[in-house]
Design a protein around this motif. Sequence first.
Motif, PDB file in Angstrom:
ATOM      1  N   MET A 110      37.871  39.706  46.502  1.00 22.70           N
ATOM      2  CA  MET A 110      38.518  40.981  46.333  1.00 22.70           C
ATOM      3  C   MET A 110      39.716  40.805  45.402  1.00 22.70           C
ATOM      4  N   PHE A 111      39.976  41.869  44.616  1.00 24.27           N
ATOM      5  CA  PHE A 111      41.055  41.838  43.643  1.00 24.27           C
ATOM      6  C   PHE A 111      41.776  43.177  43.620  1.00 24.27           C
ATOM      7  N   GLN A 112      42.996  43.153  43.112  1.00 28.14           N
ATOM      8  CA  GLN A 112      43.791  44.351  42.907  1.00 28.14           C
ATOM      9  C   GLN A 112      44.236  44.391  41.463  1.00 28.14           C
ATOM     10  N   LEU A 113      44.407  45.606  40.958  1.00 27.66           N
ATOM     11  CA  LEU A 113      44.970  45.785  39.630  1.00 27.66           C
ATOM     12  C   LEU A 113      46.410  46.239  39.839  1.00 27.66           C
ATOM     13  N   ILE A 114      47.362  45.374  39.465  1.00 27.80           N
ATOM     14  CA  ILE A 114      48.791  45.659  39.622  1.00 27.80           C
ATOM     15  C   ILE A 114      49.459  45.501  38.259  1.00 27.80           C
ATOM     16  N   ASP A 115      50.089  46.574  37.781  1.00 26.03           N
ATOM     17  CA  ASP A 115      50.737  46.554  36.460  1.00 26.03           C
ATOM     18  C   ASP A 115      49.788  46.048  35.378  1.00 26.03           C
ATOM     19  N   ASN A 116      48.538  46.527  35.431  1.00 22.89           N
ATOM     20  CA  ASN A 116      47.487  46.169  34.477  1.00 22.89           C
ATOM     21  C   ASN A 116      47.149  44.678  34.489  1.00 22.89           C
ATOM     22  N   LYS A 117      47.425  44.004  35.601  1.00 22.86           N
ATOM     23  CA  LYS A 117      47.045  42.600  35.781  1.00 22.86           C
ATOM     24  C   LYS A 117      46.126  42.501  36.989  1.00 22.86           C
ATOM     25  N   ILE A 118      45.106  41.659  36.872  1.00 22.48           N
ATOM     26  CA  ILE A 118      44.175  41.424  37.970  1.00 22.48           C
ATOM     27  C   ILE A 118      44.778  40.378  38.897  1.00 22.48           C
ATOM     28  N   CYS A 119      44.902  40.716  40.176  1.00 14.23           N
ATOM     29  CA  CYS A 119      45.494  39.813  41.167  1.00 14.23           C
ATOM     30  C   CYS A 119      44.531  39.613  42.331  1.00 14.23           C
ATOM     31  N   PRO A 120      44.305  38.376  42.780  1.00 18.77           N
ATOM     32  CA  PRO A 120      43.462  38.136  43.947  1.00 18.77           C
ATOM     33  C   PRO A 120      44.026  38.859  45.173  1.00 18.77           C
ATOM     34  N   THR A 161      30.078  37.035  34.503  1.00 15.05           N
ATOM     35  CA  THR A 161      30.885  36.205  35.400  1.00 15.05           C
ATOM     36  C   THR A 161      31.986  37.064  36.020  1.00 15.05           C
ATOM     37  N   VAL A 162      32.558  36.590  37.098  1.00 11.96           N
ATOM     38  CA  VAL A 162      33.644  37.322  37.748  1.00 11.96           C
ATOM     39  C   VAL A 162      34.778  37.566  36.756  1.00 11.96           C
ATOM     40  N   ASP A 163      35.165  36.541  36.008  1.00 11.87           N
ATOM     41  CA  ASP A 163      36.256  36.690  35.037  1.00 11.87           C
ATOM     42  C   ASP A 163      35.919  37.723  33.962  1.00 11.87           C
ATOM     43  N   GLU A 164      34.682  37.701  33.454  1.00 12.56           N
ATOM     44  CA  GLU A 164      34.274  38.676  32.440  1.00 12.56           C
ATOM     45  C   GLU A 164      34.341  40.107  32.980  1.00 12.56           C
ATOM     46  N   ILE A 165      33.851  40.281  34.195  1.00 10.40           N
ATOM     47  CA  ILE A 165      33.806  41.616  34.797  1.00 10.40           C
ATOM     48  C   ILE A 165      35.209  42.126  35.103  1.00 10.40           C
ATOM     49  N   LEU A 166      36.057  41.257  35.625  1.00 15.04           N
ATOM     50  CA  LEU A 166      37.431  41.678  35.922  1.00 15.04           C
ATOM     51  C   LEU A 166      38.169  42.083  34.646  1.00 15.04           C
ATOM     52  N   GLU A 167      37.986  41.319  33.589  1.00 15.89           N
ATOM     53  CA  GLU A 167      38.641  41.655  32.323  1.00 15.89           C
ATOM     54  C   GLU A 167      38.069  42.959  31.757  1.00 15.89           C
ATOM     55  N   ALA A 168      36.759  43.131  31.851  1.00 17.98           N
ATOM     56  CA  ALA A 168      36.137  44.367  31.374  1.00 17.98           C
ATOM     57  C   ALA A 168      36.639  45.567  32.174  1.00 17.98           C
ATOM     58  N   TYR A 169      36.796  45.395  33.482  1.00 18.40           N
ATOM     59  CA  TYR A 169      37.334  46.473  34.322  1.00 18.40           C
ATOM     60  C   TYR A 169      38.759  46.810  33.888  1.00 18.40           C
ATOM     61  N   ARG A 170      39.570  45.788  33.697  1.00 19.68           N
ATOM     62  CA  ARG A 170      40.968  45.991  33.294  1.00 19.68           C
ATOM     63  C   ARG A 170      41.057  46.739  31.966  1.00 19.68           C
TER      64      ARG A 170
END
Length: 114
Positions: A1-11, A64-73
């Motif tokens: 699970m992750f959160q988007l805080i100040d346009n940063k992805i945080c676990p 990958t998780v990193d690719e998807i999180l960055e794409a979401y951001r």
Amino acid sequence: MFQLIDNKICPAGLLSLPSKDPKDRTSATLTCGATFLICGAICGCTRNALEHAGIKVIPWVRGTVDEILEAYRLNLLENFIMPGCSGRLGKNGRCRQRQGKEINPKHRFKEKIK
């Protein structure tokens, strides 16, 4: 699970699902406070239960998780939808294929008629 805080992805922790029952999975997801789910495949019952409970579901995503999180951001998730999938479920709960059309590799989301 992750959160988007100040346009940063945080676990934000891990979620262990209690069973394969859609009601149990929905309850566990709601209990942890999730409001958005990005996934590869998902059964129609689980997707419907999650959406009915107010959780936005984006299915048929690959990468990958990193690719998807960055794409979401960056608001670019459409670039990671599995080829041939419209992001909607057909009657059988599976990815609805675009019949009679193919994806142009240069412009993934522009369709060409065969």
